[in-house]
Scaffold this motif. Structure first.
Motif, PDB file in Angstrom:
ATOM      1  N   ARG A   6       0.823  -1.322  -0.077  1.00  0.00           N
ATOM      2  CA  ARG A   6       0.089  -0.113   0.024  1.00  0.00           C
ATOM      3  C   ARG A   6       0.966   1.255   0.142  1.00  0.00           C
ATOM      4  O   ARG A   6       2.013   1.361   0.508  1.00  0.00           O
ATOM      5  CB  ARG A   6      -1.063  -0.007   1.295  1.00  0.00           C
ATOM      6  CG  ARG A   6      -2.026  -1.005   1.263  1.00  0.00           C
ATOM      7  CD  ARG A   6      -3.060  -0.816   2.255  1.00  0.00           C
ATOM      8  NE  ARG A   6      -3.861   0.559   2.101  1.00  0.00           N
ATOM      9  CZ  ARG A   6      -3.834   1.293   3.095  1.00  0.00           C
ATOM     10  NH1 ARG A   6      -3.707   0.775   4.567  1.00  0.00           N
ATOM     11  NH2 ARG A   6      -4.384   2.583   2.959  1.00  0.00           N
ATOM     12  N   HIS A  99     -13.049  -6.734  -0.027  1.00  0.00           N
ATOM     13  CA  HIS A  99     -12.155  -7.612   0.554  1.00  0.00           C
ATOM     14  C   HIS A  99     -11.027  -7.984  -0.739  1.00  0.00           C
ATOM     15  O   HIS A  99      -9.801  -8.085  -0.388  1.00  0.00           O
ATOM     16  CB  HIS A  99     -12.839  -8.724   1.262  1.00  0.00           C
ATOM     17  CG  HIS A  99     -13.005  -8.356   2.626  1.00  0.00           C
ATOM     18  ND1 HIS A  99     -12.274  -8.692   3.515  1.00  0.00           N
ATOM     19  CD2 HIS A  99     -14.206  -8.159   3.161  1.00  0.00           C
ATOM     20  CE1 HIS A  99     -12.738  -8.388   4.848  1.00  0.00           C
ATOM     21  NE2 HIS A  99     -14.094  -7.944   4.700  1.00  0.00           N
ATOM     22  N   MET A 102      -8.751  -5.383  -1.689  1.00  0.00           N
ATOM     23  CA  MET A 102      -7.504  -5.348  -0.613  1.00  0.00           C
ATOM     24  C   MET A 102      -6.530  -6.533  -0.592  1.00  0.00           C
ATOM     25  O   MET A 102      -5.390  -6.305  -0.576  1.00  0.00           O
ATOM     26  CB  MET A 102      -8.183  -5.434   0.889  1.00  0.00           C
ATOM     27  CG  MET A 102      -8.683  -3.955   0.898  1.00  0.00           C
ATOM     28  SD  MET A 102      -7.683  -2.591   1.455  1.00  0.00           S
ATOM     29  CE  MET A 102      -6.760  -3.284   2.481  1.00  0.00           C
ATOM     30  N   LYS A 106      -4.133  -4.641  -2.908  1.00  0.00           N
ATOM     31  CA  LYS A 106      -3.730  -3.723  -1.954  1.00  0.00           C
ATOM     32  C   LYS A 106      -3.869  -2.088  -2.133  1.00  0.00           C
ATOM     33  O   LYS A 106      -3.175  -1.309  -1.888  1.00  0.00           O
ATOM     34  CB  LYS A 106      -2.140  -3.631  -1.788  1.00  0.00           C
ATOM     35  CG  LYS A 106      -1.615  -5.188  -1.585  1.00  0.00           C
ATOM     36  CD  LYS A 106      -2.324  -6.164  -0.464  1.00  0.00           C
ATOM     37  CE  LYS A 106      -1.595  -7.528  -0.333  1.00  0.00           C
ATOM     38  NZ  LYS A 106      -2.101  -8.287   0.554  1.00  0.00           N
ATOM     39  N   ASP A 108      -5.500   1.596  -1.657  1.00  0.00           N
ATOM     40  CA  ASP A 108      -5.549   2.680  -0.863  1.00  0.00           C
ATOM     41  C   ASP A 108      -7.159   3.206  -0.477  1.00  0.00           C
ATOM     42  O   ASP A 108      -6.897   4.072   0.300  1.00  0.00           O
ATOM     43  CB  ASP A 108      -4.412   3.564  -1.144  1.00  0.00           C
ATOM     44  CG  ASP A 108      -3.315   3.144  -1.646  1.00  0.00           C
ATOM     45  OD1 ASP A 108      -2.476   2.534  -0.707  1.00  0.00           O
ATOM     46  OD2 ASP A 108      -2.929   3.079  -2.942  1.00  0.00           O
ATOM     47  N   ARG A 133     -13.639   1.453   6.134  1.00  0.00           N
ATOM     48  CA  ARG A 133     -12.643   1.974   7.001  1.00  0.00           C
ATOM     49  C   ARG A 133     -12.136   1.184   7.978  1.00  0.00           C
ATOM     50  O   ARG A 133     -10.874   1.172   8.221  1.00  0.00           O
ATOM     51  CB  ARG A 133     -13.067   3.214   7.586  1.00  0.00           C
ATOM     52  CG  ARG A 133     -13.320   4.520   6.557  1.00  0.00           C
ATOM     53  CD  ARG A 133     -13.417   5.754   7.257  1.00  0.00           C
ATOM     54  NE  ARG A 133     -13.867   7.041   6.471  1.00  0.00           N
ATOM     55  CZ  ARG A 133     -13.272   7.395   5.491  1.00  0.00           C
ATOM     56  NH1 ARG A 133     -11.929   7.012   5.253  1.00  0.00           N
ATOM     57  NH2 ARG A 133     -13.829   8.412   4.754  1.00  0.00           N
ATOM     58  N   CYS A 136      -9.820  -1.022   6.054  1.00  0.00           N
ATOM     59  CA  CYS A 136      -8.578  -0.383   5.436  1.00  0.00           C
ATOM     60  C   CYS A 136      -8.641   0.887   6.303  1.00  0.00           C
ATOM     61  O   CYS A 136      -9.180   1.773   6.056  1.00  0.00           O
ATOM     62  CB  CYS A 136      -8.683  -0.278   3.964  1.00  0.00           C
ATOM     63  SG  CYS A 136      -7.273   0.696   3.350  1.00  0.00           S
ATOM     64  N   GLU A 137      -7.886   0.826   7.479  1.00  0.00           N
ATOM     65  CA  GLU A 137      -7.944   1.854   8.352  1.00  0.00           C
ATOM     66  C   GLU A 137      -7.592   3.527   7.820  1.00  0.00           C
ATOM     67  O   GLU A 137      -8.321   4.485   8.073  1.00  0.00           O
ATOM     68  CB  GLU A 137      -6.725   1.673   9.598  1.00  0.00           C
ATOM     69  CG  GLU A 137      -6.778   2.766  10.475  1.00  0.00           C
ATOM     70  CD  GLU A 137      -5.868   2.461  11.648  1.00  0.00           C
ATOM     71  OE1 GLU A 137      -5.863   3.327  12.299  1.00  0.00           O
ATOM     72  OE2 GLU A 137      -5.350   1.372  11.516  1.00  0.00           O
ATOM     73  N   GLU A 138      -6.869   3.479   6.767  1.00  0.00           N
ATOM     74  CA  GLU A 138      -6.437   4.824   6.420  1.00  0.00           C
ATOM     75  C   GLU A 138      -7.040   5.099   4.718  1.00  0.00           C
ATOM     76  O   GLU A 138      -6.533   5.624   4.008  1.00  0.00           O
ATOM     77  CB  GLU A 138      -4.912   5.001   6.073  1.00  0.00           C
ATOM     78  CG  GLU A 138      -4.502   5.203   7.795  1.00  0.00           C
ATOM     79  CD  GLU A 138      -2.913   5.074   7.373  1.00  0.00           C
ATOM     80  OE1 GLU A 138      -2.272   4.956   6.659  1.00  0.00           O
ATOM     81  OE2 GLU A 138      -2.268   5.685   8.655  1.00  0.00           O
ATOM     82  N   ALA A 139      -8.427   4.121   4.544  1.00  0.00           N
ATOM     83  CA  ALA A 139      -8.707   4.294   3.302  1.00  0.00           C
ATOM     84  C   ALA A 139      -9.195   5.555   2.978  1.00  0.00           C
ATOM     85  O   ALA A 139      -9.759   6.359   3.357  1.00  0.00           O
ATOM     86  CB  ALA A 139      -9.934   3.411   3.138  1.00  0.00           C
TER      87      ALA A 139
END
Length: 249
Positions: A6, A99, A102, A106, A108, A133, A136-139
């Motif tokens: 990422r 999913h 991701m 990978k 962003d 989010r 992907c925490e910093e999506a």
């Protein structure tokens, strides 16, 4: 093949300077020159959408893996394309595709295409964005409405696409008053069929209406028969030069 990791947070910033949000080129086998051009140093890119086969596809695509890897290695944010069908698709289907994006590419963040605009649909979109989010925490999340939605959507995403359509509509378009409560980096405009002589005018409209992420092209949908975003505009070098040196007031 580039190793897929990422992009580091902040490497592809979306600040007040105007830059491109690429809605999604044709498959890299069909449009290799377009994908290669995106990594040219100095190109003012905010992000690029990866749409493998109306979504992530049924298996990892090696050509898309390579294209995404090159972008990421250049510090460019890659977003997965998720079609919400104006709220008609099941929550589980959308998250399942996220999913796969991701796991395989990978990404962003995500562009939620054909996003609903009505207030009644907001809770479900909020649920979807919250889940993305968590995945992907910093999506970086972009809601692809194409028109001005109910204002509450602005509180649930990083950016909103508040115009997507032809130049014939854009040149007479009006901005919703509530957008003045948000900075330009919150809004995106996608305009097709922009003639070269009107490029300066189109750029001015984007600035006047407060949208710092744009994609303008002279391609058209030919009455709905083609996707105008699949190839680069004929004036790509010119618009890159104009944006790269700042857009005149």
């Amino acid at each position: 093949m580039p190793h897929l990791t990422r992009a580091k947070p902040g490497t592809a910033s979306t600040d007040l300077r105007t830059g491109f949000g690429v809605p999604g080129f044709a498959h890299p086998l069909v449009a290799p020159a377009e994908w290669a051009e995106l990594t040219r140093p100095g190109t003012p890119l905010h992000w690029v959408v990866l749409n493998v086969a109306d979504g992530p596809g049924s298996r990892p695509d090696p050509h898309c893996l390579e294209a995404a890897g090159r972008l990421r290695n250049a510090g460019i944010r890659v977003l997965g394309h998720l079609d919400t069908a104006y709220g008609a698709r099941a929550f589980g289907e959308v998250i399942s595709e996220a999913h796969l994006y991701m796991d395989w590419y990978k990404v962003d963040g995500f562009l939620l295409d054909r996003c609903p605009t009505e207030r009644v649909a907001l809770p479900e979109i909020r649920r979807t964005v919250t889940t993305l989010r968590a995945l992907c925490e910093e999506a970086h999340v972009v809601l692809g409405h194409g028109i001005h939605p109910y204002p509450g959507y602005a509180e649930n995403a990083d950016q909103l696409v508040t115009f997507s359509g032809p130049w014939s509509d854009y040149r007479w378009s009006q901005v919703a008053e509530w957008t003045a409560d948000h900075p330009p980096e919150r809004f995106c405009h996608f305009v097709n069929g922009v003639p070269r002589p009107h490029l300066e005018e189109a750029l001015r409209i984007a600035r006047w209406q407060g949208a710092s992420t744009i994609y303008f092209t002279d391609r058209t949908d030919r009455g709905g028969r083609t996707d105008p975003w699949e190839t680069m505009p004929g004036y790509w070098d010119e618009i890159v030069s104009r944006i790269g040196t700042g857009v005149s007031e």
